[in-house]
Design a protein around this motif. Structure first.
Motif, PDB file in Angstrom:
ATOM      1  N   VAL A   1       0.848  -1.187   0.000  1.00 42.86           N
ATOM      2  CA  VAL A   1       0.000   0.000   0.000  1.00 42.86           C
ATOM      3  C   VAL A   1       0.883   1.236   0.000  1.00 42.86           C
ATOM      4  O   VAL A   1       1.985   1.242   0.560  1.00 42.86           O
ATOM      5  N   CYS A   2       0.399   2.286  -0.678  1.00 41.28           N
ATOM      6  CA  CYS A   2       1.140   3.544  -0.744  1.00 41.28           C
ATOM      7  C   CYS A   2       0.149   4.699  -0.696  1.00 41.28           C
ATOM      8  O   CYS A   2      -0.926   4.628  -1.297  1.00 41.28           O
ATOM      9  N   VAL A   3       0.501   5.742   0.031  1.00 44.28           N
ATOM     10  CA  VAL A   3      -0.301   6.959   0.113  1.00 44.28           C
ATOM     11  C   VAL A   3       0.622   8.151  -0.145  1.00 44.28           C
ATOM     12  O   VAL A   3       1.681   8.256   0.483  1.00 44.28           O
ATOM     13  N   VAL A   4       0.243   9.043  -1.080  1.00 41.82           N
ATOM     14  CA  VAL A   4       1.041  10.225  -1.367  1.00 41.82           C
ATOM     15  C   VAL A   4       0.179  11.470  -1.227  1.00 41.82           C
ATOM     16  O   VAL A   4      -1.055  11.413  -1.314  1.00 41.82           O
ATOM     17  N   ASP A   5       0.823  12.613  -1.029  1.00 39.96           N
ATOM     18  CA  ASP A   5       0.093  13.872  -0.933  1.00 39.96           C
ATOM     19  C   ASP A   5       0.085  14.568  -2.295  1.00 39.96           C
ATOM     20  O   ASP A   5       0.575  14.025  -3.290  1.00 39.96           O
ATOM     21  N   GLU A   6      -0.445  15.787  -2.332  1.00 40.30           N
ATOM     22  CA  GLU A   6      -0.551  16.510  -3.598  1.00 40.30           C
ATOM     23  C   GLU A   6       0.805  16.893  -4.165  1.00 40.30           C
ATOM     24  O   GLU A   6       0.920  17.198  -5.355  1.00 40.30           O
ATOM     25  N   HIS A   7       1.849  16.894  -3.326  1.00 44.81           N
ATOM     26  CA  HIS A   7       3.194  17.227  -3.787  1.00 44.81           C
ATOM     27  C   HIS A   7       3.975  15.976  -4.179  1.00 44.81           C
ATOM     28  O   HIS A   7       5.183  16.055  -4.420  1.00 44.81           O
ATOM     29  N   GLU A   8       3.297  14.833  -4.210  1.00 38.36           N
ATOM     30  CA  GLU A   8       3.867  13.542  -4.605  1.00 38.36           C
ATOM     31  C   GLU A   8       4.877  13.013  -3.594  1.00 38.36           C
ATOM     32  O   GLU A   8       5.704  12.159  -3.903  1.00 38.36           O
ATOM     33  N   SER A   9       4.814  13.513  -2.358  1.00 34.85           N
ATOM     34  CA  SER A   9       5.621  12.975  -1.268  1.00 34.85           C
ATOM     35  C   SER A   9       4.891  11.800  -0.638  1.00 34.85           C
ATOM     36  O   SER A   9       3.665  11.825  -0.493  1.00 34.85           O
ATOM     37  N   ILE A  10       5.637  10.787  -0.263  1.00 35.43           N
ATOM     38  CA  ILE A  10       5.037   9.591   0.320  1.00 35.43           C
ATOM     39  C   ILE A  10       4.693   9.842   1.783  1.00 35.43           C
ATOM     40  O   ILE A  10       5.547  10.214   2.587  1.00 35.43           O
ATOM     41  N   LEU A  11       3.434   9.641   2.115  1.00 40.87           N
ATOM     42  CA  LEU A  11       2.987   9.747   3.498  1.00 40.87           C
ATOM     43  C   LEU A  11       3.035   8.404   4.206  1.00 40.87           C
ATOM     44  O   LEU A  11       3.240   8.342   5.409  1.00 40.87           O
ATOM     45  N   TYR A  12       2.812   7.343   3.451  1.00 36.81           N
ATOM     46  CA  TYR A  12       2.889   5.997   4.035  1.00 36.81           C
ATOM     47  C   TYR A  12       3.124   5.005   2.915  1.00 36.81           C
ATOM     48  O   TYR A  12       2.512   5.100   1.853  1.00 36.81           O
ATOM     49  N   GLU A  13       4.025   4.062   3.148  1.00 43.88           N
ATOM     50  CA  GLU A  13       4.264   2.982   2.193  1.00 43.88           C
ATOM     51  C   GLU A  13       4.704   1.758   2.965  1.00 43.88           C
ATOM     52  O   GLU A  13       5.540   1.854   3.868  1.00 43.88           O
ATOM     53  N   SER A  14       4.127   0.621   2.633  1.00 46.26           N
ATOM     54  CA  SER A  14       4.505  -0.595   3.343  1.00 46.26           C
ATOM     55  C   SER A  14       4.032  -1.823   2.589  1.00 46.26           C
ATOM     56  O   SER A  14       3.017  -1.786   1.874  1.00 46.26           O
ATOM     57  N   PHE A  15       4.805  -2.906   2.725  1.00 42.65           N
ATOM     58  CA  PHE A  15       4.260  -4.206   2.374  1.00 42.65           C
ATOM     59  C   PHE A  15       3.196  -4.552   3.410  1.00 42.65           C
ATOM     60  O   PHE A  15       3.214  -4.046   4.535  1.00 42.65           O
ATOM     61  N   VAL A  16       2.271  -5.418   3.029  1.00 44.07           N
ATOM     62  CA  VAL A  16       1.160  -5.779   3.906  1.00 44.07           C
ATOM     63  C   VAL A  16       1.045  -7.300   3.954  1.00 44.07           C
ATOM     64  O   VAL A  16       1.060  -7.961   2.908  1.00 44.07           O
ATOM     65  N   LYS A  17       0.908  -7.827   5.155  1.00 47.66           N
ATOM     66  CA  LYS A  17       0.762  -9.274   5.325  1.00 47.66           C
ATOM     67  C   LYS A  17      -0.709  -9.649   5.202  1.00 47.66           C
ATOM     68  O   LYS A  17      -1.536  -9.249   6.036  1.00 47.66           O
ATOM     69  N   PRO A  18      -1.084 -10.384   4.158  1.00 49.17           N
ATOM     70  CA  PRO A  18      -2.503 -10.725   3.958  1.00 49.17           C
ATOM     71  C   PRO A  18      -3.038 -11.629   5.066  1.00 49.17           C
ATOM     72  O   PRO A  18      -2.288 -12.333   5.753  1.00 49.17           O
ATOM     73  N   LEU A  19      -4.350 -11.609   5.212  1.00 50.20           N
ATOM     74  CA  LEU A  19      -5.009 -12.437   6.222  1.00 50.20           C
ATOM     75  C   LEU A  19      -5.143 -13.878   5.780  1.00 50.20           C
ATOM     76  O   LEU A  19      -5.344 -14.767   6.613  1.00 50.20           O
ATOM     77  N   ILE A  20      -5.073 -14.111   4.470  1.00 51.76           N
ATOM     78  CA  ILE A  20      -5.200 -15.471   3.948  1.00 51.76           C
ATOM     79  C   ILE A  20      -3.908 -15.853   3.240  1.00 51.76           C
ATOM     80  O   ILE A  20      -3.133 -14.974   2.840  1.00 51.76           O
ATOM     81  N   PRO A  21      -3.637 -17.144   3.066  1.00 51.57           N
ATOM     82  CA  PRO A  21      -2.400 -17.564   2.392  1.00 51.57           C
ATOM     83  C   PRO A  21      -2.324 -17.039   0.955  1.00 51.57           C
ATOM     84  O   PRO A  21      -3.324 -16.977   0.246  1.00 51.57           O
ATOM     85  N   VAL A  22      -1.117 -16.642   0.556  1.00 50.77           N
ATOM     86  CA  VAL A  22      -0.883 -16.189  -0.812  1.00 50.77           C
ATOM     87  C   VAL A  22      -0.541 -17.393  -1.673  1.00 50.77           C
ATOM     88  O   VAL A  22       0.364 -18.171  -1.355  1.00 50.77           O
ATOM     89  N   THR A  23      -1.269 -17.566  -2.756  1.00 47.29           N
ATOM     90  CA  THR A  23      -1.028 -18.701  -3.653  1.00 47.29           C
ATOM     91  C   THR A  23      -0.381 -18.283  -4.969  1.00 47.29           C
ATOM     92  O   THR A  23       0.042 -19.127  -5.739  1.00 47.29           O
ATOM     93  N   HIS A  24      -0.327 -16.974  -5.229  1.00 44.69           N
ATOM     94  CA  HIS A  24       0.338 -16.486  -6.441  1.00 44.69           C
ATOM     95  C   HIS A  24       0.840 -15.071  -6.148  1.00 44.69           C
ATOM     96  O   HIS A  24       0.051 -14.160  -5.944  1.00 44.69           O
ATOM     97  N   TYR A  25       2.172 -14.920  -6.144  1.00 44.30           N
ATOM     98  CA  TYR A  25       2.745 -13.614  -5.802  1.00 44.30           C
ATOM     99  C   TYR A  25       2.765 -12.652  -6.988  1.00 44.30           C
ATOM    100  O   TYR A  25       3.052 -11.471  -6.800  1.00 44.30           O
TER     101      TYR A  25
END
Length: 359
Positions: free
Chosen positions: A151-175
């Motif tokens: 997930v990524c969130v940016v502001d109007e100046h294109e600066s990153i406010l938050y960015e992170s990989f996220v651990k899903p709640l269910i098993p990943v079967t295709h990356y």
């Protein structure tokens, strides 16, 4: 013959120039078309179009023949293929092109660089818009179920406010590594979906305790920009008030021209409206999608609609239904096409109304 021609002229829509045999047919057309000064318009003849794609067809883009060759010829000489504006001279067009065509936003080179920019959270109380983008991996037995893994969130100046990989709640079967660049080790110690959702929610609330559901005053809550926002919000397990969302996938001027409006891809909109390519190959970072959506939003917000007539008021969700009530039919039929257009209301809230300096 002359009388018939005069009648057709009197029954000609002042927006799209469609002609009708009877005045009541024109009134019905205005009742259902929702023409307004907010629609994309031809810079040569002034015709209103439902979307930018419809305007491109009118000017001869993507069609075998333009609907009006004179407009196509004038546009070919002095028109901008991105914003579709027409200029009086070649020099003015050349000066405009350098600002209209944007370059691709630089993608942060590593997660470490992203982490350092996450401290730039902005000032509390800043009511500027933010853009959200998610990357999905596959879940379920066949890997076709979309689950959020970045997930990524940016502001109007294109600066990153938050960015992170996220651990899903269910098993990943295709990356989906070919496009996402995500590997199992990226998700092993990543925040959970709930933790990521809380971070995104804090940015959107902007110091408020809850979302403001008042259309006329959103409080400190931020406008949320994105492409296919419902899909991204569902993947994060969160909701957001409709009047605070600015979705480039569902905004009528940016949608496809067809019997019913359909979404254009973010890749197509970026190329056709901003002048550069995204998602062309290799790993796709959600930052690129966030910036593209934000740039589209800011470009549409900056459009100046002169001589606005009867623009919808905040909180007046039924303004479009009140423009041409059936009980006023006879009165409406005595009006001129220009008077009908002046009282017509758009079927959507134009993003230019988000610019407090203009509206």
């Amino acid at each position: 013959m002359d009388n018939s021609s005069d009648a057709h002229s009197r029954h000609r829509c002042a927006a799209c120039y469609r002609q009708f045999n009877r005045m009541e047919h024109l009134v019905e057309h205005m009742r259902t078309s929702h023409h307004s000064p907010h629609e994309p318009r031809c810079g040569v003849c002034g015709k209103h179009c439902r979307s930018l794609d419809a305007l491109r067809d009118h000017l001869g883009f993507g069609a075998s023949l333009p609907s009006k060759p004179a407009c196509a010829a004038a546009f070919q000489a002095h028109g901008c293929p991105l914003c579709l504006a027409v200029f009086p001279a070649s020099a003015a067009l050349r000066a405009h092109r350098s600002a209209c065509k944007l370059s691709r936003a630089p993608i942060p080179s590593s997660v470490q660089n992203l982490t350092r920019t996450m401290s730039r959270m902005g000032v509390r109380g800043d009511r500027s818009a933010v853009a959200l983008g998610c990357k999905m991996v596959g879940g379920g037995s066949d890997g076709t179920l979309d689950v959020c893994a970045r997930v990524c969130v940016v502001d109007e100046h294109e600066s990153i406010l938050y960015e992170s990989f996220v651990k899903p709640l269910i098993p990943v079967t295709h990356y989906r590594y070919e496009t996402t660049g995500i590997r199992p080790e990226h998700l092993r110690d990543a925040p959970t979906v709930k933790q990521a959702m809380k971070r995104v929610q804090d940015i959107l609330l902007n110091g408020e305790q809850s979302y403001s559901y008042s259309y006329s005053s959103r409080g400190a809550a931020r406008l949320l920009v994105g492409h296919g926002l419902e899909h991204d919000l569902d993947a994060l397990g969160m909701d957001y008030p409709a009047h605070l969302k600015r979705d480039t996938a569902t905004y009528p001027p940016l949608m496809k021209t067809s019997a019913r409006l359909m979404s254009n891809s973010l890749r197509y909109l970026t190329r056709s409206c901003l002048g550069y390519d995204i998602q062309a190959g290799g790993h796709h970072h959600p930052y690129d999608d966030c910036v593209a959506a934000m740039r589209l939003y800011k470009r549409m917000r900056a459009i100046s609609h002169l001589h606005l007539h009867g623009r919808p008021k905040d909180g007046d969700d039924e303004s479009t239904a009140k423009a041409f009530p059936a009980w006023r039919q006879r009165e409406l039929e005595r009006m001129s096409p220009e008077e009908l257009l002046a009282m017509s209301q758009p079927a959507y809230r134009c993003w230019c109304l988000d610019d407090d300096r203009r509206c």
